[in-house]
Each structure stands twice: as structure tokens, then as C-alpha cells.
Design an enzyme around this catalytic site. Structure first.
Site, PDB file in Angstrom:
ATOM      1  N   HIS A 131       0.820  -1.208   0.000  1.00 44.80           N
ATOM      2  CA  HIS A 131       0.000   0.000   0.000  1.00 44.80           C
ATOM      3  C   HIS A 131       0.857   1.262   0.000  1.00 44.80           C
ATOM      4  CE1 HIS A 131       0.798   0.803   4.262  1.00 44.80           C
ATOM      5  NE2 HIS A 131       0.418  -0.432   4.568  1.00 44.80           N
ATOM      6  N   CYS A 153       2.891  -4.878   6.670  1.00 46.63           N
ATOM      7  CA  CYS A 153       2.652  -4.606   5.251  1.00 46.63           C
ATOM      8  C   CYS A 153       3.923  -4.114   4.562  1.00 46.63           C
ATOM      9  CB  CYS A 153       1.557  -3.556   5.102  1.00 46.63           C
ATOM     10  SG  CYS A 153      -0.060  -4.123   5.671  1.00 46.63           S
TER      11      CYS A 153
END
Length: 178
Positions: A131, A153
Site C-alpha cells: 500500500h 505490510c
């Protein structure tokens, strides 16, 4: 005319990024560059290098500096450990309205990850993504690539997320190496 100027500016930025040290010029331009999109057939993340590579037939199309989980060394074991997983996964879905600027979901946890976590009586966690920056500007991290700040992430700058978003289709394999 303004749109054309903006497109030319975007093209110049993309080309400058691609040719910057550590970057790779794509074999074919992205749609913003008025050419056909060359899709990656593998996403490779090398945690020790803090790099994400988009590959096509084993050759790099692009390379990006990334931020990882706040405890980047070692394989993700359980929910909340702050580690980024290691292994072979798939980009299995995307979210254009994520709380982070665009998000590609990684298929973690797979069966081996679930077994490892179950052996110690814990949840393996989930919702591991590639992301951009937080969508809430108050939570944006100007130091994005200077430290590892995610919960596991793989984070990139928003303009880089735009490129990755276009080049990676759902179903694309992702290999995350130590």
C-alpha cells in the site's frame, strides 16, 4: 491543453523515477505514457534490501524502496508481531478505497502459516498489503522510506503505488524473501 501538459509532466516524472539509481526502465511504457501496459508476472520483495521488484520473464520492469513491518527481521509468526511475512503468496484482491492509498492484498496466511501459528496457540494474523501512505493526511509519514513503520505490510510512496497498481493484476505471484 492543461490535461496534455499534466500528462507530459506525469510522463517526465515516471521516466525520471524509472531511470533513477536503483530504478529500472520498463520494457514498455505505462498507459500514462501512451503505450501498452507491460504487466508484471512476479512481484519480488527482498526484505534485507528494502526493495520491491516488478518482474516480467525474470527481468526487472521497476524497482521501489519500501518500508516493512516495524520488526522486519524474521518470518511473520503471529498477529501483532510487526513482521512482514516471508514466502510465496499471490496478490488476491485490491482495494482502491483502503485506509491507505490503494492497497493490493497478499494471500497471507497460507496453510503453512496457519499451522505454524496454531502450533504455538496463536492467530497468524492477516490483512497483509502492498500500500501507499495513510489516506488520512494527518497520519501521513513523510519519512516513509527511512524507517519500517507498518504492522507487517509493504509500503511505498503513493505515486509508486499508482505504478504498481497498474502493473500488477489480481492473481500475480509475490515472493517475499528475507
Amino acid at each position: 491543453m492543461l490535461l496534455r501538459r499534466l500528462s507530459l509532466t506525469a510522463a517526465a516524472i515516471l521516466l525520471a523515477t524509472a531511470c533513477a539509481p536503483g530504478g529500472h526502465e520498463p520494457s514498455q511504457p505505462y498507459p500514462e505514457l501512451a503505450g501498452p501496459l507491460d504487466y508484471a508476472d512476479l512481484v519480488l520483495v527482498k526484505k534485507s534490501e528494502r526493495r520491491l521488484y516488478l518482474l516480467k520473464n525474470g527481468k526487472p520492469l521497476r524497482s521501489y524502496k519500501v518500508a516493512l513491518g516495524r520488526e522486519p527481521v524474521g518470518r511473520k509468526q503471529i498477529a501483532g508481531d510487526g513482521r512482514t511475512p516471508e514466502g510465496n503468496y499471490v496478490i488476491d484482491r485490491r482495494n482502491p478505497n483502503s485506509r491507505y492509498y490503494k492497497a493490493l492484498h497478499i494471500s497471507y496466511p497460507e496453510v503453512p502459516d496457519r499451522i505454524r501459528a496454531a502450533q504455538i496457540g496463536a492467530s497468524p494474523g492477516g490483512d497483509i498489503l502492498i500500500h501507499g501512505q495513510p489516506s488520512d493526511p494527518r497520519k501521513a509519514k513523510p519519512y516513509l522510506q527511512s524507517i519500517d513503520w507498518t504492522e507487517g505490510c509493504i509500503a511505498v510512496h503513493n505515486r509508486e503505488m499508482d505504478e504498481i497498481w497498474l502493473a500488477v493484476r489480481d492473481g500475480t505471484p509475490i515472493r517475499i524473501e528475507p
